[in-house]
Design an enzyme around this catalytic site. Structure first.
Site, PDB file in Angstrom:
ATOM      1  N   ASP A  45       2.553 -11.828   2.171  1.00 49.20           N
ATOM      2  CA  ASP A  45       2.016 -10.817   1.079  1.00 49.20           C
ATOM      3  C   ASP A  45       2.139 -11.351  -0.244  1.00 49.20           C
ATOM      4  OD1 ASP A  45       1.462  -9.147   3.132  1.00 49.20           O
ATOM      5  OD2 ASP A  45       3.024  -7.708   2.806  1.00 49.20           O
ATOM      6  N   LYS A  67      -1.558  -7.283  -0.385  1.00 51.61           N
ATOM      7  CA  LYS A  67      -2.448  -5.981  -0.965  1.00 51.61           C
ATOM      8  C   LYS A  67      -1.804  -5.703  -2.133  1.00 51.61           C
ATOM      9  CE  LYS A  67      -3.588  -3.787   3.294  1.00 51.61           C
ATOM     10  NZ  LYS A  67      -3.131  -5.084   4.185  1.00 51.61           N
ATOM     11  N   MET A 180       5.784   2.049  -5.382  1.00 49.16           N
ATOM     12  CA  MET A 180       4.029   1.900  -5.750  1.00 49.16           C
ATOM     13  C   MET A 180       3.571   3.283  -6.483  1.00 49.16           C
ATOM     14  SD  MET A 180       2.875   0.301  -2.053  1.00 49.16           S
ATOM     15  CE  MET A 180       4.239   1.339  -1.007  1.00 49.16           C
TER      16      MET A 180
END
Length: 273
Positions: A45, A67, A180
């Site tokens: 990642d 991502k 996030m």
């Protein structure tokens, strides 16, 4: 996307779902280190550091599938298929994720695909971002005098179409950690205050936690959107909301300038590197 396997054949390899921890290379578990050192292919990642990736064998195939908000990245279905494909052609497949793969890491989704395809797997947990960030920021997530519970949520979804139960998160005796959530800081601020959480509640945004680039942005809930808009704030970043943030100055111990960039030589020797 329909999962594609090889008819009449069995997967020869094994997938290791590995948590790389929050950033500091010395927070990598011994088991994660051992598995990474024997990897044939590593699907990693965006949050996995170059220092940790450098632990993989020099001839290992490294595939970036991370991502990041607002940036092009591999679709989850593509990652799932890639894991299965590599398990049919390689021996040791490592799926390397920042933090812990079972906490907002989609690890469960990827394992479901492996089960469907009949691929053997093992999970290696890692120190999750909430734990690593809070420890390095001097903020205990729970405290008998300030917080009797802690809740982890993700602020990544579009909050207008994915309503949050702000009432459940507004308990003043509970610490709230938001993964996030920077892009939705204003909505998080408004939602919590509307649900009854005091605008004077201490909050912290910690950027690039546990690394040499760590920064802390500390204020109140009423200032959360302003803190998130600070031009000095770099991703990744985590929000901690609650009375425990009031301890951040007195319990702060981490000096980013002395953060190690590589594994200590004595640690490498003891691990047989």
């Amino acid at each position: 996307m329909e999962l594609i396997t090889l008819p009449g054949q069995q997967a020869q390899g094994k997938v290791w779902l590995v948590g790389a921890g929050p950033g500091d290379i010395e927070l990598l578990t011994l088991k994660a280190y051992r598995i990474l050192k024997k990897a044939d292919v590593v699907l990693f990642d965006a949050l996995v550091s170059e220092e940790i990736l450098a632990l993989a064998p020099k001839d290992a195939e490294l595939i970036a599938v991370g991502k990041r908000a607002g940036k092009h990245s591999a679709a989850q279905e593509e990652i799932n298929q890639l894991l299965v494909t590599k398990a049919y052609t390689r021996k040791n497949v490592v799926r390397l994720k920042g933090g812990d793969p079972f906490i907002f890491g989609r690890g469960g989704e990827e394992l479901e695909t492996l089960v469907e395809a009949g691929v053997e797997f093992e999970v290696v947990p890692g120190i999750t971002a909430a734990s690593g960030t809070s420890a390095y920021a001097g903020i205990p997530l729970t405290h008998r005098d300030h917080a009797q519970g802690v809740t982890f949520i993700t602020g990544h979804c579009k909050l207008e179409s994915c309503p949050m139960d702000w009432q459940a998160y507004a308990n003043s005796a509970n610490t709230l950690v938001v993964y996030m959530g920077i892009l939705n800081a204003a909505s998080i601020q408004d939602g919590l205050i509307s649900a009854g959480r005091s605008p004077n509640t201490p909050v912290a945004i910690v950027s690039k936690a546990t690394t040499a680039a760590q920064q802390r942005f500390i204020g109140t809930l009423g200032e959360l959107a302003e803190l998130a808009a600070d031009p000095a704030l770099e991703m990744p970043a985590l929000m901690i909301i609650g009375e425990v943030v009031g301890l951040a100055d007195s319990l702060h111990w981490f000096n980013p300038e002395t953060s190690p960039k590589t594994l200590d030589a004595t640690v490498k020797q003891s691990l047989g590197q």
